[in-house]
Design a protein around this motif. Structure first.
Motif, short mmCIF file in Angstrom:
data_model
loop_
_atom_site.label_atom_id
_atom_site.label_comp_id
_atom_site.label_asym_id
_atom_site.label_seq_id
_atom_site.Cartn_x
_atom_site.Cartn_y
_atom_site.Cartn_z
N ASP A 155 0.82 -1.21 0.00
CA ASP A 155 0.00 0.00 0.00
C ASP A 155 0.86 1.26 0.00
OD1 ASP A 155 -2.24 -1.60 0.07
OD2 ASP A 155 -2.52 -1.42 2.23
N TRP A 156 1.93 1.24 0.75
CA TRP A 156 2.81 2.40 0.88
C TRP A 156 3.37 2.81 -0.49
CZ3 TRP A 156 5.73 2.60 6.10
CH2 TRP A 156 6.30 3.85 6.31
N ALA A 157 3.74 1.80 -1.26
CA ALA A 157 4.35 2.08 -2.58
C ALA A 157 3.41 2.86 -3.50
CB ALA A 157 4.76 0.76 -3.24
N LYS A 158 2.11 2.71 -3.31
CA LYS A 158 1.15 3.40 -4.16
C LYS A 158 1.04 4.89 -3.85
CE LYS A 158 -1.62 -0.83 -4.49
NZ LYS A 158 -2.91 -1.49 -4.15
N ALA A 159 1.59 5.31 -2.71
CA ALA A 159 1.46 6.70 -2.28
C ALA A 159 2.73 7.51 -2.49
CB ALA A 159 1.06 6.75 -0.81
N VAL A 160 3.73 6.93 -3.14
CA VAL A 160 5.04 7.58 -3.25
C VAL A 160 4.95 8.93 -3.95
CG1 VAL A 160 7.30 7.42 -4.36
CG2 VAL A 160 6.41 5.47 -3.09
N ASP A 161 4.29 9.01 -5.07
CA ASP A 161 4.24 10.26 -5.82
C ASP A 161 3.58 11.37 -5.00
OD1 ASP A 161 5.49 9.04 -7.92
OD2 ASP A 161 3.67 8.77 -9.12
N ALA A 162 2.47 11.05 -4.34
CA ALA A 162 1.77 12.06 -3.55
C ALA A 162 2.60 12.50 -2.35
CB ALA A 162 0.42 11.52 -3.10
N LEU A 163 3.25 11.56 -1.68
CA LEU A 163 4.10 11.91 -0.55
C LEU A 163 5.30 12.73 -1.00
CD1 LEU A 163 4.06 8.52 1.39
CD2 LEU A 163 3.00 10.66 2.14
N GLY A 164 5.83 12.39 -2.16
CA GLY A 164 6.99 13.10 -2.67
C GLY A 164 6.72 14.54 -3.00
N ALA A 171 10.21 14.00 3.88
CA ALA A 171 11.14 13.92 5.01
C ALA A 171 10.86 12.73 5.92
CB ALA A 171 11.07 15.22 5.82
N HIS A 172 9.58 12.42 6.14
CA HIS A 172 9.24 11.44 7.17
C HIS A 172 8.72 10.11 6.64
CE1 HIS A 172 9.91 14.55 10.08
NE2 HIS A 172 8.93 15.31 9.60
N CYS A 173 8.24 10.07 5.42
CA CYS A 173 7.54 8.86 4.95
C CYS A 173 8.22 8.18 3.76
CB CYS A 173 6.10 9.20 4.56
SG CYS A 173 5.15 9.93 5.91
N LEU A 174 9.33 8.73 3.29
CA LEU A 174 10.05 8.14 2.17
C LEU A 174 11.54 8.04 2.51
CD1 LEU A 174 8.45 10.07 -0.85
CD2 LEU A 174 7.82 7.81 0.03
N ILE A 175 12.22 7.14 1.82
CA ILE A 175 13.66 6.99 1.97
C ILE A 175 14.28 7.25 0.60
CG2 ILE A 175 15.55 5.44 2.61
CD1 ILE A 175 13.46 3.77 4.15
N SER A 176 14.99 8.37 0.49
CA SER A 176 15.57 8.76 -0.80
C SER A 176 14.51 8.75 -1.90
CB SER A 176 16.74 7.85 -1.17
OG SER A 176 17.76 7.91 -0.20
N LYS A 178 11.78 7.01 -2.06
CA LYS A 178 11.10 5.72 -2.26
C LYS A 178 10.41 5.26 -0.98
CE LYS A 178 14.41 4.17 -5.80
NZ LYS A 178 15.37 3.12 -6.19
N SER A 179 9.41 4.40 -1.16
CA SER A 179 8.76 3.79 0.00
C SER A 179 9.63 2.67 0.54
CB SER A 179 7.39 3.25 -0.40
OG SER A 179 7.52 2.24 -1.38
N PRO A 180 9.48 2.34 1.81
CA PRO A 180 10.29 1.26 2.39
C PRO A 180 9.92 -0.10 1.80
CG PRO A 180 8.64 1.97 3.96
CD PRO A 180 8.58 2.94 2.82
N ALA A 181 10.91 -0.94 1.64
CA ALA A 181 10.70 -2.27 1.07
C ALA A 181 10.14 -3.22 2.12
CB ALA A 181 12.01 -2.82 0.52
N HIS A 182 9.45 -4.22 1.64
CA HIS A 182 8.94 -5.29 2.51
C HIS A 182 10.10 -5.91 3.28
CE1 HIS A 182 7.11 -9.61 2.71
NE2 HIS A 182 7.00 -8.98 3.86
N GLY A 183 9.95 -5.97 4.60
CA GLY A 183 10.97 -6.57 5.45
C GLY A 183 12.07 -5.62 5.88
N SER A 184 12.05 -4.39 5.39
CA SER A 184 13.07 -3.42 5.78
C SER A 184 12.69 -2.74 7.09
CB SER A 184 13.24 -2.37 4.68
OG SER A 184 12.08 -1.57 4.55
N ARG A 185 13.67 -2.08 7.70
CA ARG A 185 13.42 -1.33 8.93
C ARG A 185 13.07 0.11 8.58
NH1 ARG A 185 14.84 -2.07 14.23
NH2 ARG A 185 16.12 -3.89 13.65
#
Length: 528
Positions: A155-164, A171-176, A178-185
């Motif tokens: 679900d998170w991956a679908k919101a990347v453009d809007a969050l960006g 600043a708070h919801c993306l990493i470089s 991108k959305s966080p990967a499954h199983g990542s911290r």
């Protein structure tokens, strides 16, 4: 009993306490509170706080909350923790500035967040522990990080453009970017700091002072109307649940401004049409439920709003005369093309339920509405603001027309069923507009077909998409789809599962609690 050589899982059975949430970390939080001696109210608030961190697209302290609490003696309490439109907002402004409908994101979709005030009032009246203890897991996950689970990552991956597109979102919801990967911290240090402030200073630390000032500045800098006075005025409302009888139970919902009345209308129609006598997976059951649903949702979008502006009472909408008139529009042979339904936006929500050793049952739902709400995140405090204002209409004279200080028609709905006046089933089904249909379908599975709670939640679902076409989950057979098509329904494969839910039933004879969590989410039920 399920077939053990097929995918699936059994319900959880225990007696000392149980929690079912949409994320395993939140379920573990609730169980830890119960084992320490906290009650179901304490555990529910703690789990909700954890979910604000580990399912941030679904819920947050910038959103709203509704609760039904059943005490061991059968006393029932309802809490409407939904925020209101800013006092300075008015539908005429939107019409005058070229809008044909309410914005679904951005500053003009933001309503005042009601969740933290609702948590505070719920604990003050019925809890035993404070925010300092109940937020401990949430703060730990925000600061130290948590593992991103599969459905969350999807679900998170679908919101990347809007969050960006938003500074706080980046600043708070993306990493470089991108959305966080499954199983990542993933970590939310800013949100962790805000939770610490609330844990120390209570709800006042959210609705007044630095956090409140930043929320207002964020909204106003983008043209919105929210003021610090709007935040300071937030007050969750204790309400009396509304109900109808179905399958030997009294099914309870929160009254309007929530859409729980829609689920009750749907259950009344299903009882009138005797859908529970049909085969559980049959095309006829699906057809009648969908037709009843289309009627119930049409009623919702014509008549349901903040109760101060409704033109019909819940009693009128649930009366025999009204239900009979609705049922007369249903054909058992074909789809009725004259029934119209409105736009059906999809939204994101968490639902959880907790029952403690005394059989105190909490049905609890919290949401920022769409994925990451308004797609506005405060830069310093890390609060994702909800877009619940998107549920208003700007149609002049409509009961749900936007007005300053008014609550919108609200989609999130907890449910509770009583048997002989005592709590018997605490349940809810997430999924924005799907929720009333989910409540009716899942509860029918339980009481009409003798399914256990896990089977009732697992059962394949059917619902219409934004364009009105029925979307069938994979478990609905080709034969059923073809029969529905012959009846005049357009049917296609669902692009995503319909909602997700949790349920705990109380077996009074054995004393056991029977819990389940929907496989459409990452969650689980646990007890001991």
């Amino acid at each position: 009993m399920r077939a053990f050589d097929l995918p699936g899982r059994s319900p959880v059975i225990a007696e000392n306490g149980m929690a079912a949430t949409s994320h395993p970390l939140a379920t573990a939080t609730a169980i830890s509170i119960l084992k320490e001696g906290g009650n179901a109210v304490d555990a529910a608030v703690a789990a909700a706080a954890t979910l604000c961190v580990v399912e941030p697209h679904m819920t947050g302290i910038g959103g709203d909350c509704f609760v039904i609490l059943a005490e061991p003696d059968g006393a029932i309490h309802g809490l409407n923790g939904s925020g209101r439109a800013p006092a300075g907002a008015d539908a005429a402004w939107y019409r005058d500035n070229g809008h044909t409908k309410m914005p679904q994101s951005g500053a003009h979709s933001v309503t005042v967040p009601g969740a933290v005030d609702a948590w505070s009032r719920l604990l003050a009246k019925h809890g035993t522990l404070g925010f300092d203890r109940l937020f401990a897991d949430a703060i730990s996950y925000a600061e130290g990080g948590f593992a991103v689970h599969g459905r969350v990552a999807t679900d998170w991956a679908k919101a990347v453009d809007a969050l960006g597109a938003d500074e706080g979102g980046r600043a708070h919801c993306l990493i470089s970017g991108k959305s966080p990967a499954h199983g990542s911290r993933f970590r939310f240090p800013a949100l962790g700091g805000t939770l610490k402030a609330i844990a120390k200073g209570g709800a006042k630390a959210f609705y007044e002072g630095e956090v409140a000032a930043e929320i207002v500045a964020t909204v106003q800098s983008r043209g919105g109307f929210m003021s610090e006075a709007d935040l300071a005025a937030v007050e969750a409302e204790w309400v009396t649940p509304i109900s109808t009888s179905y399958g030997g139970h009294d099914v309870l919902e929160i009254p309007p401004s929530g859409q729980g009345i829609t689920a009750l209308i749907l259950l009344r129609l299903m009882a009138k049409l005797e859908t529970g006598k049909l085969e559980p997976g049959s095309a006829m059951r699906r057809h009648l439920e969908i037709e009843a649903g289309r009627l119930a949702y049409s009623v919702r979008d014509h008549l349901v709003s903040d109760p101060a502006t409704m033109t019909r009472t819940p009693d009128e909408l649930l009366s025999d005369r009204f239900i009979d008139a609705l049922a007369a529009q249903v054909s058992r042979d074909k789809r009725n093309p004259s029934i119209t339904i409105p736009d059906m936006p999809r939204a994101s929500t968490i639902y959880l339920t907790v029952v403690d050793k005394d059989h105190r049952a909490v049905s609890f739902i919290n949401s920022v509405y769409a994925s990451f709400g308004a797609k506005l995140v405060t830069l310093k405090s890390g609060v994702a603001l909800q877009n619940r204002g998107g549920c208003f209409t700007i149609e002049e004279g409509h009961p749900n027309e936007l007005r300053g200080g008014k609550r919108p028609m609200h989609t999130i709905i907890p449910a509770m069923a009583l048997k002989d006046g005592k709590p018997a089933v605490s349940f809810g089904v997430m999924g924005g507009d799907y929720q009333p249909m989910g409540h009716a379908h899942v509860f029918s599975n339980l009481v009409d077909y003798g399914m256990d709670p896990q089977e009732a939640l697992d059962h394949p679902r059917l619902f219409w998409g934004e364009d009105g076409v029925l979307e069938a989950e994979q478990g609905i057979s080709d034969d059923v789809r073809a029969t529905l098509s012959d009846m005049g329904h357009e049917v296609r494969a669902a692009s995503a599962p319909h909602g997700g839910g949790q349920m705990i039933s109380i077996d009074r004879e054995s004393g056991f609690l029977i819990g389940a969590s929907d496989p459409r989410k990452d969650g689980c039920a646990l007890g001991w």
